[in-house]
Design a protein around this motif. Sequence first.
Motif, PDB file in Angstrom:
ATOM      1  N   GLU A   1      17.749  94.508   4.749  1.00 16.03           N
ATOM      2  CA  GLU A   1      17.580  93.049   4.775  1.00 16.03           C
ATOM      3  C   GLU A   1      18.617  92.353   3.905  1.00 16.03           C
ATOM      4  N   GLY A   2      19.126  93.028   2.874  1.00 18.39           N
ATOM      5  CA  GLY A   2      20.211  92.503   2.053  1.00 18.39           C
ATOM      6  C   GLY A   2      19.800  91.385   1.118  1.00 18.39           C
ATOM      7  N   LEU A   3      20.690  91.088   0.179  1.00 17.91           N
ATOM      8  CA  LEU A   3      20.472  90.007  -0.771  1.00 17.91           C
ATOM      9  C   LEU A   3      20.679  88.653  -0.108  1.00 17.91           C
ATOM     10  N   ARG A   4      19.879  87.675  -0.521  1.00 19.28           N
ATOM     11  CA  ARG A   4      20.082  86.286  -0.112  1.00 19.28           C
ATOM     12  C   ARG A   4      20.874  85.574  -1.201  1.00 19.28           C
ATOM     13  N   PHE A   5      21.980  84.951  -0.806  1.00 20.86           N
ATOM     14  CA  PHE A   5      22.796  84.163  -1.714  1.00 20.86           C
ATOM     15  C   PHE A   5      22.663  82.687  -1.361  1.00 20.86           C
ATOM     16  N   MET A   6      23.001  81.811  -2.324  1.00 20.20           N
ATOM     17  CA  MET A   6      22.947  80.363  -2.125  1.00 20.20           C
ATOM     18  C   MET A   6      24.345  79.763  -2.137  1.00 20.20           C
ATOM     19  N   ASP A   7      24.475  78.600  -1.529  1.00 20.89           N
ATOM     20  CA  ASP A   7      25.625  77.721  -1.741  1.00 20.89           C
ATOM     21  C   ASP A   7      25.236  76.811  -2.901  1.00 20.89           C
ATOM     22  N   GLN A   8      25.640  77.180  -4.104  1.00 19.78           N
ATOM     23  CA  GLN A   8      25.182  76.514  -5.326  1.00 19.78           C
ATOM     24  C   GLN A   8      25.995  75.247  -5.579  1.00 19.78           C
TER      25      GLN A   8
ATOM     26  N   ALA B   1      19.622  86.495  -4.958  1.00 19.42           N
ATOM     27  CA  ALA B   1      20.740  86.603  -5.896  1.00 19.42           C
ATOM     28  C   ALA B   1      21.220  85.224  -6.310  1.00 19.42           C
ATOM     29  N   VAL B   2      21.725  85.140  -7.531  1.00 21.36           N
ATOM     30  CA  VAL B   2      22.329  83.924  -8.059  1.00 21.36           C
ATOM     31  C   VAL B   2      23.632  84.323  -8.734  1.00 21.36           C
TER      32      VAL B   2
ATOM     33  N   ALA C   1      18.966  80.966   6.776  1.00 22.62           N
ATOM     34  CA  ALA C   1      20.389  81.018   6.454  1.00 22.62           C
ATOM     35  C   ALA C   1      20.576  80.715   4.974  1.00 22.62           C
ATOM     36  N   ALA C   2      21.778  80.992   4.467  1.00 23.97           N
ATOM     37  CA  ALA C   2      22.068  80.695   3.063  1.00 23.97           C
ATOM     38  C   ALA C   2      21.917  79.197   2.828  1.00 23.97           C
ATOM     39  N   PRO C   3      21.040  78.789   1.917  1.00 20.72           N
ATOM     40  CA  PRO C   3      20.795  77.358   1.726  1.00 20.72           C
ATOM     41  C   PRO C   3      21.791  76.728   0.766  1.00 20.72           C
ATOM     42  N   GLN C   4      21.995  75.428   0.892  1.00 20.40           N
ATOM     43  CA  GLN C   4      22.686  74.672  -0.152  1.00 20.40           C
ATOM     44  C   GLN C   4      21.616  74.286  -1.164  1.00 20.40           C
ATOM     45  N   ALA C   5      21.569  75.018  -2.242  1.00 19.62           N
ATOM     46  CA  ALA C   5      20.475  74.877  -3.203  1.00 19.62           C
ATOM     47  C   ALA C   5      20.882  75.550  -4.502  1.00 19.62           C
ATOM     48  N   ASP C   6      20.091  75.315  -5.540  1.00 17.21           N
ATOM     49  CA  ASP C   6      20.315  75.994  -6.815  1.00 17.21           C
ATOM     50  C   ASP C   6      19.099  76.789  -7.251  1.00 17.21           C
ATOM     51  N   GLY C   7      18.180  76.972  -6.322  1.00 23.21           N
ATOM     52  CA  GLY C   7      17.052  77.855  -6.541  1.00 23.21           C
ATOM     53  C   GLY C   7      16.549  78.372  -5.212  1.00 23.21           C
ATOM     54  N   MET C   8      16.098  79.611  -5.213  1.00 21.33           N
ATOM     55  CA  MET C   8      15.466  80.200  -4.034  1.00 21.33           C
ATOM     56  C   MET C   8      14.174  80.871  -4.472  1.00 21.33           C
ATOM     57  N   VAL C   9      13.179  80.798  -3.595  1.00 18.79           N
ATOM     58  CA  VAL C   9      11.888  81.438  -3.818  1.00 18.79           C
ATOM     59  C   VAL C   9      11.555  82.235  -2.567  1.00 18.79           C
ATOM     60  N   SER C  10      10.961  83.410  -2.742  1.00 22.84           N
ATOM     61  CA  SER C  10      10.587  84.212  -1.580  1.00 22.84           C
ATOM     62  C   SER C  10       9.327  85.011  -1.856  1.00 22.84           C
ATOM     63  N   ARG C  11       8.717  85.469  -0.781  1.00 24.41           N
ATOM     64  CA  ARG C  11       7.598  86.412  -0.878  1.00 24.41           C
ATOM     65  C   ARG C  11       8.146  87.839  -0.802  1.00 24.41           C
ATOM     66  N   GLY C  12       9.021  88.176  -1.729  1.00 26.16           N
ATOM     67  CA  GLY C  12       9.511  89.542  -1.827  1.00 26.16           C
ATOM     68  C   GLY C  12      10.893  89.789  -1.275  1.00 26.16           C
ATOM     69  N   LEU C  13      11.501  88.822  -0.580  1.00 26.21           N
ATOM     70  CA  LEU C  13      12.865  89.022  -0.099  1.00 26.21           C
ATOM     71  C   LEU C  13      13.828  89.080  -1.283  1.00 26.21           C
TER      72      LEU C  13
END
Length: 229
Positions: free
Chosen positions: A51-58, A87-88, A72-84
Amino acid sequence: MFHWRAEILPGVSAAFTDSGAGNLALHVGDDPRAVLRRREQLEAAAGIGPEGLRFMDQVHGTAVAVMERASAAPQADGMVSRGLPLAVMVADCIPVLLAGESADGPVLAAVHAGRPGVANGVIPSAVDSMRSLGASAIKAWLGPSICGNCYEVPAALRDEVAALVPATLSTTSWGTPALDLPAGARSQLERAGVDVEYAGQCTFETDSLYSYRRDRNTGRFAGLVWCHG
């Protein structure tokens, strides 16, 4: 490759890379193919599945994205998941990793907290998003970032940020106005009822970590949080 790595909850690990992992950012002028190859090597070293790491457009904002498998990779400075896996990327800003428990399993978060993010509350926003997914007993790990002895800023800027987050008020080791972003982050987490389990070294003072303030033309290291068997 790993500056620090630990199992933070049963079946959940967190880590912060160092310059040995290489630059992990696509926006600093590096060869994109080399960056993607390093990310794959990092995932393999961490034992992260396909499934790989999720990165953001910070973007130094306060948006927090709730990630699903198809996101998709969000334009955000925080991500939350149920176990996915999340990465920052940083090179002086604070990489904040959070984990909590819910009835449906672990809830994870990764936050990019620079001066604007700390001042405007991206960390409390991430905690609120985790709780909206049912997370409780949330804990935080603050990765390496520039410290209050080294982060020199104009006096007016220091006063502006400290008016919003008083714990950030600081002075450099050479006597000029400064901001202590890790202290500010810790104060916000404590106010939100989140225990801080770890705080990293100063990037400016640690040669094995990327620091934009120290080097200007530099890469980015990563904080990552993921579930494993």
